[in-house]
Scaffold this motif. Structure first.
Motif, short mmCIF file in Angstrom:
data_model
loop_
_atom_site.label_atom_id
_atom_site.label_comp_id
_atom_site.label_asym_id
_atom_site.label_seq_id
_atom_site.Cartn_x
_atom_site.Cartn_y
_atom_site.Cartn_z
N ILE A 1 0.85 -1.19 0.00
CA ILE A 1 0.00 0.00 0.00
C ILE A 1 0.89 1.24 0.00
N MET A 2 0.60 2.16 -0.93
CA MET A 2 1.37 3.39 -1.05
C MET A 2 0.50 4.59 -0.69
N ARG A 3 1.15 5.60 -0.11
CA ARG A 3 0.49 6.87 0.16
C ARG A 3 1.51 7.99 0.02
N ASP A 4 1.22 8.93 -0.87
CA ASP A 4 2.08 10.10 -1.08
C ASP A 4 3.52 9.72 -1.37
N GLY A 5 3.72 8.69 -2.21
CA GLY A 5 5.06 8.32 -2.65
C GLY A 5 5.82 7.41 -1.72
#
Length: 505
Positions: free
Chosen positions: A214-218
């Motif tokens: 899971i990715m968030r803001d890079g």
């Protein structure tokens, strides 16, 4: 001992100019495993996939192939290493045939001549694997979006990939087509292919993947076995906030709310016939039905986007028949297309040009007031939470969710009193979905009337006050709030009564 991954990213950073969009990303893909990559639009998923496939080099860090550093100078280098990517945006030549697209750049030859018989035979076999019933000599421009996606998948299968990267492969597929695709994924996994799968449909992620990143803001904010997370936990990790209450509470429509739109016997040649319905002030009317049922074409006919006739159309007590979208817009009815990339936005232009194009008369007409345009863009960015690295960014470089919010801002600049939105959250992450749902409910609460066309069953049930279901170009039935449920919608889509008659003992 766990075998080495076929391909991996090690502490990969990516910058575009001064803007760093990936921050030390680690990701490993193993043979015979489906690895899901999820996150909001703009989280960095597409950039990560492009670096893996050789489309872009990392700024820092390494791409590793079977444990050894490797540098891909181009996508051809990636494909030569057995890494193939299925794009969310179709990577097909529209004016070539299906067969020509599948073998483009890899044509089979017999001596100096093309081996057309062999290419035709193999093309038919690849199409059969994905149950795509189109002729090899069909022009891609004549295919539906779902057929184009299946051709993309057949094209990827033809390359015998060791690593298959799938970017939103089910976004435009029907449930049946998705089932066919998942059977192919299972076969590829069993054959030892490493698969990277991205989707905003978390139920699909839970069903098909072994591991999830899971990715968030890079940044990577989670990576582990899929079985350890439920869909709510995935969604919360993606957006950094609770999204369990995805749909705002329905305010309901007053029984005496005035009818603002009444359509009687609307006919769209070749697509729909005798479609009749009403829409009240402040109501959200959902339009359901299978793909190909005529949902989109009916609303395009109503909005003047394709030829249509009707016994009578009344909008705000005026009898109307729109021949052009501009006529509908002036009367207070606007249509937001399902295809933001081809029909909604100019991908090579900036946000300002896209926002104001349909309403240049508000900004001076012949001599455009650029300051007024910039003011309008500032307001749109704030109101719709449009996130981009720069105000001057080319729209084609924006994430799908931010493109959709810009398209919505563009349509709302026309100040519609009746808004038709077609597939408003296709290819959109769950956080942006929540924002769009809240905006639509806010509009309805302010007295606007909204028609939502969607293939997403939860969206129909969660958003709409009433649901009209279409089948084979006709209205199969309309469900009141207390009648709306998944079983009733499915039955009407199949041409059955909404309620199943009780069986005799």
């Amino acid at each position: 001992m766990t075998p080495a991954p076929i391909v991996a990213l090690s502490d990969v950073t990516k910058s575009f100019g001064p803007v760093e969009v990936l921050h030390g990303v680690n990701l490993a893909l193993h043979a015979g495993s489906v690895h899901a990559l999820i996150g909001e639009n703009g989280a960095g998923k597409s950039t990560t996939m492009k670096i893996l496939a050789g489309y872009q080099p990392p700024t820092k860090g390494e791409v590793q192939l079977e444990g050894k550093p490797v540098q891909f100078a181009s996508l051809q280098d990636g494909e030569a290493a057995g890494i193939v990517m299925i794009h969310q945006e179709f990577n097909l030549a529209e004016q070539l045939t299906v067969e020509q697209n599948i073998f483009l750049g890899r044509e089979l030859k017999r001596g100096l001549l093309l081996d057309k018989a062999q290419m035709r035979s193999r093309c038919m076999a690849y199409l059969a694997r994905v149950a795509c019933d189109v002729a090899p000599d069909t022009l891609v421009s004549d295919l539906s979006n779902s057929e184009k996606q299946m051709v993309e998948i057949a094209k990827a299968l033809s390359r015998d990939a060791r690593v298959l990267i799938m970017d939103e492969p089910t976004a435009v597929l029907t449930n049946r087509e998705t089932e066919v695709l998942f059977k192919q994924v299972e076969a590829l996994r069993a054959a030892g292919t490493a698969i990277l799968f991205t989707s905003h449909k978390l139920d699909e992620v839970a069903e098909i993947s072994d591991r999830v990143t899971i990715m968030r803001d890079g940044d990577v904010v989670h990576s582990g076995p899929t079985a350890e997370m439920d869909e709510d936990a995935m969604a919360t990790a993606m957006v950094g906030r609770d999204v369990s209450d995805l749909y705002p509470q329905k305010p309901g429509v007053a029984a005496d709310a005035p009818v603002v739109l009444e359509v009687k016997d609307l006919n769209v040649p070749g697509f729909a016939q005798s479609v009749s319905f009403t829409l009240r002030k402040g109501e959200i009317l959902g339009i359901g039905g299978l793909i190909g049922s005529g949902r989109t074409e009916v609303m395009e006919g109503l909005a003047g986007l394709r030829p249509a006739t009707a016994s009578r159309i009344t909008l705000f007590d005026d009898v109307v028949q729109f021949k052009r979208p501009a006529d509908a817009q002036r009367a207070g009815l606007c249509y937001l297309t399902e295809d933001r990339k081809l029909r909604g936005l100019l991908l090579e232009r900036g946000m300002r040009d896209n926002l104001t194009l349909a309403n240049l008369h508000k900004f001076g007409g012949f001599l455009i007031d650029r300051n007024a345009e910039e003011t309008a863009l500032t307001s749109a960015i704030a109101e719709f939470d449009i996130r981009a690295g720069s105000r001057d960014v080319r729209v084609g470089n924006m994430s799908g969710g931010n493109q959709q919010k810009l398209l919505l801002a563009k349509v709302m600049l026309s100040e519609p009193r009746v808004l038709i939105v077609d597939e408003p959250t296709r290819g959109i992450d769950i956080g942006t979905k929540q924002q769009i749902y809240a905006f639509l409910h806010k509009l309805a609460g302010a007295g606007h009337s909204i028609i939502v066309i969607t293939s997403e069953m939860p969206e129909l049930i969660g958003l709409a006050d009433r649901v009209m279901v279409m089948r084979l170009g006709e209205v199969s039935g309309t469900l009141a709030p207390d009648e709306t449920n998944e079983a009733a919608i499915v039955r009407l889509s199949m041409g059955l009564p909404a309620e199943q008659a009780p069986q005799m003992a």
